[in-house]
Scaffold this motif. Structure first.
Motif, PDB file in Angstrom:
ATOM      1  N   VAL A   1      54.269  40.352  49.863  1.00 13.57           N
ATOM      2  CA  VAL A   1      54.174  40.243  51.323  1.00 13.57           C
ATOM      3  C   VAL A   1      52.698  40.075  51.669  1.00 13.57           C
ATOM      4  CG1 VAL A   1      54.573  41.403  53.519  1.00 13.57           C
ATOM      5  CG2 VAL A   1      56.192  41.717  51.638  1.00 13.57           C
ATOM      6  N   MET A   2      52.382  38.965  52.299  1.00 11.18           N
ATOM      7  CA  MET A   2      50.996  38.686  52.657  1.00 11.18           C
ATOM      8  C   MET A   2      50.498  39.754  53.635  1.00 11.18           C
ATOM      9  SD  MET A   2      48.693  36.422  52.056  1.00 11.18           S
ATOM     10  CE  MET A   2      48.040  34.858  52.504  1.00 11.18           C
ATOM     11  N   PRO A   3      49.390  40.414  53.328  1.00 10.20           N
ATOM     12  CA  PRO A   3      48.854  41.418  54.244  1.00 10.20           C
ATOM     13  C   PRO A   3      48.546  40.822  55.614  1.00 10.20           C
ATOM     14  CG  PRO A   3      47.779  41.571  52.096  1.00 10.20           C
ATOM     15  CD  PRO A   3      48.608  40.316  52.093  1.00 10.20           C
ATOM     16  N   LYS A   4      48.766  41.612  56.647  1.00  7.80           N
ATOM     17  CA  LYS A   4      48.601  41.148  58.029  1.00  7.80           C
ATOM     18  C   LYS A   4      47.206  40.582  58.274  1.00  7.80           C
ATOM     19  CE  LYS A   4      48.964  42.750  62.779  1.00  7.80           C
ATOM     20  NZ  LYS A   4      49.143  43.911  63.658  1.00  7.80           N
ATOM     21  N   GLU A   5      46.188  41.271  57.776  1.00  8.88           N
ATOM     22  CA  GLU A   5      44.810  40.830  57.982  1.00  8.88           C
ATOM     23  C   GLU A   5      44.555  39.470  57.304  1.00  8.88           C
ATOM     24  OE1 GLU A   5      40.270  42.581  57.563  1.00  8.88           O
ATOM     25  OE2 GLU A   5      41.950  43.760  56.826  1.00  8.88           O
ATOM     26  N   ALA A   6      45.164  39.250  56.155  1.00 10.83           N
ATOM     27  CA  ALA A   6      45.013  37.962  55.461  1.00 10.83           C
ATOM     28  C   ALA A   6      45.669  36.841  56.261  1.00 10.83           C
ATOM     29  CB  ALA A   6      45.618  38.040  54.067  1.00 10.83           C
ATOM     30  N   VAL A   7      46.818  37.130  56.864  1.00 14.59           N
ATOM     31  CA  VAL A   7      47.506  36.132  57.689  1.00 14.59           C
ATOM     32  C   VAL A   7      46.661  35.801  58.911  1.00 14.59           C
ATOM     33  CG1 VAL A   7      49.543  35.706  59.123  1.00 14.59           C
ATOM     34  CG2 VAL A   7      49.796  36.821  56.904  1.00 14.59           C
ATOM     35  N   GLU A   8      46.125  36.842  59.565  1.00 12.93           N
ATOM     36  CA  GLU A   8      45.315  36.634  60.764  1.00 12.93           C
ATOM     37  C   GLU A   8      44.071  35.797  60.483  1.00 12.93           C
ATOM     38  OE1 GLU A   8      44.598  40.646  62.008  1.00 12.93           O
ATOM     39  OE2 GLU A   8      46.585  40.852  62.927  1.00 12.93           O
ATOM     40  N   ASN A   9      43.494  35.957  59.304  1.00 18.18           N
ATOM     41  CA  ASN A   9      42.279  35.219  58.936  1.00 18.18           C
ATOM     42  C   ASN A   9      42.566  33.950  58.148  1.00 18.18           C
ATOM     43  OD1 ASN A   9      39.935  36.925  59.877  1.00 18.18           O
ATOM     44  ND2 ASN A   9      41.141  38.440  58.780  1.00 18.18           N
ATOM     45  N   GLU A  10      43.877  33.608  58.012  1.00 12.63           N
ATOM     46  CA  GLU A  10      44.304  32.421  57.271  1.00 12.63           C
ATOM     47  C   GLU A  10      43.674  32.372  55.883  1.00 12.63           C
ATOM     48  OE1 GLU A  10      43.691  28.948  59.677  1.00 12.63           O
ATOM     49  OE2 GLU A  10      44.880  29.748  61.330  1.00 12.63           O
ATOM     50  N   ALA A  11      43.612  33.538  55.251  1.00 15.20           N
ATOM     51  CA  ALA A  11      43.014  33.658  53.917  1.00 15.20           C
ATOM     52  C   ALA A  11      44.012  33.226  52.852  1.00 15.20           C
ATOM     53  CB  ALA A  11      42.584  35.098  53.678  1.00 15.20           C
ATOM     54  N   MET A  12      43.495  32.630  51.804  1.00 13.74           N
ATOM     55  CA  MET A  12      44.324  32.264  50.659  1.00 13.74           C
ATOM     56  C   MET A  12      43.427  32.175  49.441  1.00 13.74           C
ATOM     57  SD  MET A  12      45.147  28.310  51.396  1.00 13.74           S
ATOM     58  CE  MET A  12      44.284  27.588  52.759  1.00 13.74           C
ATOM     59  N   GLY A  13      44.067  32.205  48.263  1.00 13.72           N
ATOM     60  CA  GLY A  13      43.281  32.114  47.040  1.00 13.72           C
ATOM     61  C   GLY A  13      44.015  32.728  45.871  1.00 13.72           C
ATOM     62  N   GLY A  14      43.263  32.957  44.816  1.00 15.15           N
ATOM     63  CA  GLY A  14      43.841  33.497  43.592  1.00 15.15           C
ATOM     64  C   GLY A  14      43.606  34.987  43.467  1.00 15.15           C
ATOM     65  N   ILE A  15      44.581  35.642  42.854  1.00 12.49           N
ATOM     66  CA  ILE A  15      44.475  37.063  42.550  1.00 12.49           C
ATOM     67  C   ILE A  15      44.644  37.168  41.042  1.00 12.49           C
ATOM     68  CG2 ILE A  15      45.395  39.363  42.993  1.00 12.49           C
ATOM     69  CD1 ILE A  15      46.785  38.101  45.486  1.00 12.49           C
ATOM     70  N   PHE A  16      43.687  37.795  40.384  1.00 12.84           N
ATOM     71  CA  PHE A  16      43.709  37.871  38.931  1.00 12.84           C
ATOM     72  C   PHE A  16      43.927  39.314  38.501  1.00 12.84           C
ATOM     73  CE2 PHE A  16      41.398  34.222  40.336  1.00 12.84           C
ATOM     74  CZ  PHE A  16      41.855  33.219  39.504  1.00 12.84           C
ATOM     75  N   THR A  17      44.938  39.509  37.670  1.00 14.55           N
ATOM     76  CA  THR A  17      45.288  40.853  37.222  1.00 14.55           C
ATOM     77  C   THR A  17      45.529  40.872  35.716  1.00 14.55           C
ATOM     78  OG1 THR A  17      47.646  40.488  37.540  1.00 14.55           O
ATOM     79  CG2 THR A  17      46.446  41.413  39.399  1.00 14.55           C
ATOM     80  N   SER A  18      45.546  42.073  35.193  1.00 12.84           N
ATOM     81  CA  SER A  18      45.968  42.271  33.806  1.00 12.84           C
ATOM     82  C   SER A  18      46.789  43.552  33.776  1.00 12.84           C
ATOM     83  CB  SER A  18      44.777  42.360  32.858  1.00 12.84           C
ATOM     84  OG  SER A  18      44.089  43.564  33.041  1.00 12.84           O
ATOM     85  N   PHE A  19      47.691  43.631  32.812  1.00 13.52           N
ATOM     86  CA  PHE A  19      48.487  44.832  32.629  1.00 13.52           C
ATOM     87  C   PHE A  19      48.946  44.914  31.190  1.00 13.52           C
ATOM     88  CE2 PHE A  19      51.142  41.546  34.586  1.00 13.52           C
ATOM     89  CZ  PHE A  19      52.168  41.395  33.662  1.00 13.52           C
ATOM     90  N   VAL A  20      49.411  46.093  30.806  1.00 12.86           N
ATOM     91  CA  VAL A  20      49.915  46.310  29.458  1.00 12.86           C
ATOM     92  C   VAL A  20      51.433  46.373  29.526  1.00 12.86           C
ATOM     93  CG1 VAL A  20      50.004  47.927  27.523  1.00 12.86           C
ATOM     94  CG2 VAL A  20      47.839  47.496  28.701  1.00 12.86           C
ATOM     95  N   ILE A  21      52.086  45.615  28.639  1.00  5.61           N
ATOM     96  CA  ILE A  21      53.536  45.702  28.499  1.00  5.61           C
ATOM     97  C   ILE A  21      53.774  46.676  27.350  1.00  5.61           C
ATOM     98  CG2 ILE A  21      55.671  44.448  28.013  1.00  5.61           C
ATOM     99  CD1 ILE A  21      54.115  41.930  29.108  1.00  5.61           C
TER     100      ILE A  21
END
Length: 146
Positions: free
Chosen positions: A72-92
């Motif tokens: 769910v796009m955060p409200k503040e990101a929607v208001e500022n028309e922000a977009m881009g990449g999110i980089f994560t890592s995790f252990v399976i």
């Protein structure tokens, strides 16, 4: 008077019948959870060190669908028309659960925290295998928001 004729040429050769195929019975394949676990092995492996990589139920396309539907796009990101990449890592983990979820980079406005929330909801993966044992595996990926 009616005369019926055929254009087909009669053949005196018998029809060729293929011999029945021999079907080899394969032993039922083991599910990944039937493989053992070395409780003393705490190492985290990457793609180059395992025999088979972990897999999301249904494959990576289903994982992307899960992320897209659940994020769910955060409200503040929607208001500022922000977009881009999110980089994560995790252990399976050896049981397929996700742990050590880390946000490596995001575009702000709470976008990364939302992806971490979604990853915590992920169903269990099929764990990686090395030498016939289930092992821990580090997984990194980008998620792009438009």
């Amino acid at each position: 008077m009616i005369i019926i004729t055929s254009c087909q040429k009669e053949s005196s050769k018998p029809a060729i019948v293929n011999p029945p195929l021999k079907v080899k019975k394969e032993a039922p394949k083991k599910t990944v959870f039937e493989y053992g676990v070395d409780e003393n092995d705490k190492e985290i492996y990457n793609r180059t060190l395992v025999d088979s990589s972990p897999e999301y139920p249904g494959g990576i396309n289903k994982f992307n669908i899960f992320l897209t539907k659940t994020y769910v796009m955060p409200k503040e990101a929607v208001e500022n028309e922000a977009m881009g990449g999110i980089f994560t890592s995790f252990v399976i983990e050896k049981d397929g659960t996700l742990s050590q979820i880390k946000l490596l980079r995001d575009f702000g406005y709470g976008s990364g925290e939302e992806l971490v929330r979604v990853l915590k909801l992920s169903p269990n993966w099929t764990p990686a295998l090395k030498g016939g044992k289930r092992v821990r595996y580090i997984y990194s990926f980008p998620f792009y928001v438009k």
